[in-house]
Design a protein around this motif. Structure first.
Motif, PDB file in Angstrom:
ATOM      1  N   ARG A  86      23.058  -2.366  -5.801  1.00  0.00           N
ATOM      2  CA  ARG A  86      22.323  -1.144  -6.510  1.00  0.00           C
ATOM      3  C   ARG A  86      20.953  -1.423  -6.194  1.00  0.00           C
ATOM      4  O   ARG A  86      20.480  -0.294  -5.975  1.00  0.00           O
ATOM      5  N   LYS A  87      20.390  -2.362  -6.156  1.00  0.00           N
ATOM      6  CA  LYS A  87      18.667  -2.606  -5.834  1.00  0.00           C
ATOM      7  C   LYS A  87      18.648  -2.181  -4.609  1.00  0.00           C
ATOM      8  O   LYS A  87      17.524  -1.326  -4.227  1.00  0.00           O
ATOM      9  N   ALA A  88      19.197  -2.585  -3.652  1.00  0.00           N
ATOM     10  CA  ALA A  88      19.250  -2.183  -2.405  1.00  0.00           C
ATOM     11  C   ALA A  88      19.441  -0.720  -2.002  1.00  0.00           C
ATOM     12  O   ALA A  88      18.718   0.052  -1.247  1.00  0.00           O
ATOM     13  N   MET A  89      20.195  -0.082  -2.749  1.00  0.00           N
ATOM     14  CA  MET A  89      20.401   1.474  -2.473  1.00  0.00           C
ATOM     15  C   MET A  89      19.411   2.241  -3.312  1.00  0.00           C
ATOM     16  O   MET A  89      19.332   3.416  -2.890  1.00  0.00           O
ATOM     17  N   LYS A  90      18.766   1.557  -4.394  1.00  0.00           N
ATOM     18  CA  LYS A  90      17.557   2.241  -4.868  1.00  0.00           C
ATOM     19  C   LYS A  90      16.591   2.826  -3.762  1.00  0.00           C
ATOM     20  O   LYS A  90      15.679   3.563  -4.134  1.00  0.00           O
ATOM     21  N   SER A  91      16.377   1.729  -3.148  1.00  0.00           N
ATOM     22  CA  SER A  91      15.209   1.789  -2.044  1.00  0.00           C
ATOM     23  C   SER A  91      15.516   3.129  -1.051  1.00  0.00           C
ATOM     24  O   SER A  91      16.765   3.852  -1.148  1.00  0.00           O
ATOM     25  N   ASN A  92      14.442   3.530  -0.372  1.00  0.00           N
ATOM     26  CA  ASN A  92      14.499   4.816   0.522  1.00  0.00           C
ATOM     27  C   ASN A  92      14.772   4.332   1.849  1.00  0.00           C
ATOM     28  O   ASN A  92      15.004   5.124   2.965  1.00  0.00           O
ATOM     29  N   ARG A  93      15.054   2.980   2.106  1.00  0.00           N
ATOM     30  CA  ARG A  93      15.107   2.335   3.416  1.00  0.00           C
ATOM     31  C   ARG A  93      16.434   2.482   3.962  1.00  0.00           C
ATOM     32  O   ARG A  93      17.554   2.786   3.293  1.00  0.00           O
ATOM     33  N   ARG A 107      19.273   6.602   3.808  1.00  0.00           N
ATOM     34  CA  ARG A 107      18.445   6.724   2.847  1.00  0.00           C
ATOM     35  C   ARG A 107      18.727   5.942   1.492  1.00  0.00           C
ATOM     36  O   ARG A 107      18.561   6.573   0.604  1.00  0.00           O
ATOM     37  N   GLY A 108      19.171   4.822   1.879  1.00  0.00           N
ATOM     38  CA  GLY A 108      19.776   3.932   0.566  1.00  0.00           C
ATOM     39  C   GLY A 108      20.864   4.767  -0.050  1.00  0.00           C
ATOM     40  O   GLY A 108      21.875   5.160   0.675  1.00  0.00           O
ATOM     41  N   LEU A 137       8.641   3.522   8.953  1.00  0.00           N
ATOM     42  CA  LEU A 137       7.813   3.480   7.929  1.00  0.00           C
ATOM     43  C   LEU A 137       7.860   5.282   7.426  1.00  0.00           C
ATOM     44  O   LEU A 137       7.508   5.449   6.234  1.00  0.00           O
ATOM     45  N   ALA A 138       7.788   6.006   8.255  1.00  0.00           N
ATOM     46  CA  ALA A 138       7.844   7.674   7.979  1.00  0.00           C
ATOM     47  C   ALA A 138       9.030   7.889   6.782  1.00  0.00           C
ATOM     48  O   ALA A 138       8.970   8.605   6.026  1.00  0.00           O
ATOM     49  N   ASN A 139      10.163   7.144   7.172  1.00  0.00           N
ATOM     50  CA  ASN A 139      11.589   7.350   6.323  1.00  0.00           C
ATOM     51  C   ASN A 139      11.222   6.682   4.864  1.00  0.00           C
ATOM     52  O   ASN A 139      11.276   7.303   3.937  1.00  0.00           O
ATOM     53  N   ASN A 140      10.568   5.483   5.044  1.00  0.00           N
ATOM     54  CA  ASN A 140      10.242   4.709   3.672  1.00  0.00           C
ATOM     55  C   ASN A 140       9.221   5.573   2.803  1.00  0.00           C
ATOM     56  O   ASN A 140       9.545   5.302   1.622  1.00  0.00           O
ATOM     57  N   TYR A 141       8.323   6.338   3.338  1.00  0.00           N
ATOM     58  CA  TYR A 141       7.314   6.796   2.626  1.00  0.00           C
ATOM     59  C   TYR A 141       7.453   8.446   2.637  1.00  0.00           C
ATOM     60  O   TYR A 141       6.364   9.084   2.542  1.00  0.00           O
ATOM     61  N   ARG A 142       8.537   9.008   2.834  1.00  0.00           N
ATOM     62  CA  ARG A 142       8.749  10.269   3.129  1.00  0.00           C
ATOM     63  C   ARG A 142       8.300  10.984   1.965  1.00  0.00           C
ATOM     64  O   ARG A 142       7.848  12.499   2.180  1.00  0.00           O
ATOM     65  N   LYS A 143       8.130  10.763   0.656  1.00  0.00           N
ATOM     66  CA  LYS A 143       8.200  11.638  -0.288  1.00  0.00           C
ATOM     67  C   LYS A 143       6.471  11.522  -0.694  1.00  0.00           C
ATOM     68  O   LYS A 143       6.110  12.283  -1.396  1.00  0.00           O
ATOM     69  N   ASN A 144       5.732  10.480  -0.070  1.00  0.00           N
ATOM     70  CA  ASN A 144       4.533   9.952  -0.523  1.00  0.00           C
ATOM     71  C   ASN A 144       3.471  10.347   0.441  1.00  0.00           C
ATOM     72  O   ASN A 144       2.222  10.593   0.269  1.00  0.00           O
ATOM     73  N   MET A 145       3.739  10.391   1.877  1.00  0.00           N
ATOM     74  CA  MET A 145       3.016  10.535   2.620  1.00  0.00           C
ATOM     75  C   MET A 145       3.555  11.317   3.988  1.00  0.00           C
ATOM     76  O   MET A 145       4.889  11.384   4.070  1.00  0.00           O
ATOM     77  N   ALA A 146       2.560  11.971   4.973  1.00  0.00           N
ATOM     78  CA  ALA A 146       3.041  12.617   5.908  1.00  0.00           C
ATOM     79  C   ALA A 146       2.656  12.003   7.173  1.00  0.00           C
ATOM     80  O   ALA A 146       1.580  11.362   7.036  1.00  0.00           O
ATOM     81  N   PHE A 147       3.869  11.671   8.023  1.00  0.00           N
ATOM     82  CA  PHE A 147       3.664  11.060   9.149  1.00  0.00           C
ATOM     83  C   PHE A 147       3.488  11.878  10.596  1.00  0.00           C
ATOM     84  O   PHE A 147       4.226  12.552  10.564  1.00  0.00           O
TER      85      PHE A 147
END
Length: 263
Positions: free
Chosen positions: A37-44, A108-109, A177-187
Motif C-alpha cells: 500500500r505504501k509503494a502504491m501511494k507513490s507516483n513512481r 503511476r503507483g 523524474l518527470a513522472n514522479n513530479y508530474r503534478k508539481n513541476m513541469a519538465f
C-alpha cells in the motif's frame, strides 16, 4: 522464551524463505500488504513480482529479475510479494494472481491500472525494456529555441525544469523524474549540443567539460537558474524536494549567482 522464539520464527519463515529466492545482495524488496500500500501511494513506476518459494519458474526467474532491479535502481523499484505467506494471500487474490510468477508494472503507483508481463521470456533484458517503456512520458520536447517561451508561459504557475544536452532524446532518468513530479513541476528537454542556448542565458557552454545541464525557472519567473549539483537520481530528487518545500532559495538566484545542491 523458547516458545516465543519458535512462534516468531514461524511468522518470519515465509519471508525468509521467499527472500532466499533472490541473491543476498538483491535490490528486490519484499513487500507485505502494508508495504504494498505504501509503494502504491507513490507516483513512481514500479514492478512487482508475485511469487511462491516452491515455484521452479520463480526460482529460475529470480536471478534475472534481480539483474533488472540492479540495472534500473534507483529509477524504477522492483518488488516481490510471497503469495505463499498467509499474511499476503488476500493481497495476491485482490491482484488476481492465479499462477506463479505473476509480474505487473504499476506505471503511476496505484493511480493507474497495472500492466501484466505476458511474455514467457523472463530475462533481465526483457524486464528492463518492459519496465522502462512503461514509465509515462511527461517531458515536453522543445526542439527549437522559439518553442521555449510559449511553454514557459503555459506552465508559469509551476517550477519549470529543462534538461539541456547534446542528444535528441532525453534519458530514462529525466522521464522518471518527470513522472514522479508530474503534478508539481513541469519538465522539458532541449537539445543544446554546443551550449549555445545556455550561453545566451548567461551560463557557461560546458560544466566540468559536460554540455548536459539542468536549468530551473521558478514559478512566475522568466529568469532561469543553473543547477550545479550531480545529475543523478538521488541528488536531483533532493534538490526538487527542496524547491517544493521552499528550502531552496531559488527566487533570489540569477544566472550570475547560480544555486548549488548541497548533498
Amino acid at each position: 522464551m523458547l516458545l516465543f522464539s519458535l512462534a516468531t520464527l514461524l511468522v518470519l519463515l515465509p519471508t525468509i524463505v521467499s527472500a532466499a529466492i533472490f541473491p543476498p545482495d538483491t535490490k528486490v524488496k519484499m513487500l507485505d500488504p502494508k508495504g504494498f500500500r505504501k509503494a502504491m501511494k507513490s507516483n513512481r513506476t514500479s514492478v512487482v513480482a508475485f511469487v511462491a518459494p516452491w515455484c521452479g519458474h520463480c526460482q529460475r526467474m529470480a536471478p534475472e529479475y534481480s539483474k533488472a532491479a540492479q540495472n534500473l535502481s534507483p529509477l524504477i523499484p522492483f518488488y516481490a510479494v510471497d503469495c505463499d505467506a498467509e499474511l499476503n494471500k488476500r493481497l495476491c487474490a485482490e491482484q488476481g494472481v492465479q499462477g506463479f510468477p505473476t509480474l505487473k508494472v504499476f506505471p503511476r503507483g496505484g493511480q493507474t491500472e497495472p500492466e501484466p508481463y505476458d511474455s514467457n521470456e523472463r530475462t533481465s533484458g526483457k524486464f528492463i525494456r518492459w519496465a522502462s517503456r512503461s514509465v509515462p512520458n511527461n517531458v515536453k520536447a522543445l526542439p527549437h529555441i522559439h518553442d521555449i517561451p510559449a511553454w514557459l508561459d503555459k506552465t508559469s504557475d509551476l517550477p519549470r525544469i529543462i534538461l539541456l544536452n547534446k542528444d535528441k532524446k532525453f534519458p530514462l532518468l529525466w522521464q522518471v523524474l518527470a513522472n514522479n513530479y508530474r503534478k508539481n513541476m513541469a519538465f522539458g528537454h532541449h537539445t543544446d549540443p554546443n551550449g549555445a542556448f545556455a550561453v545566451s542565458l548567461g551560463f557557461p557552454a560546458t560544466v566540468e567539460g559536460k554540455t548536459s545541464k539542468v536549468i530551473v525557472y521558478p514559478p512566475g519567473s522568466s529568469v532561469p537558474i543553473l543547477y550545479e549539483g550531480m545529475t543523478k537520481y538521488e541528488p536531483l530528487t533532493k534538490f526538487f524536494r527542496s524547491i517544493l518545500d521552499g528550502s531552496a532559495d531559488i527566487l533570489q538566484t540569477s544566472p550570475e549567482q547560480s544555486v548549488r545542491d548541497e548533498l
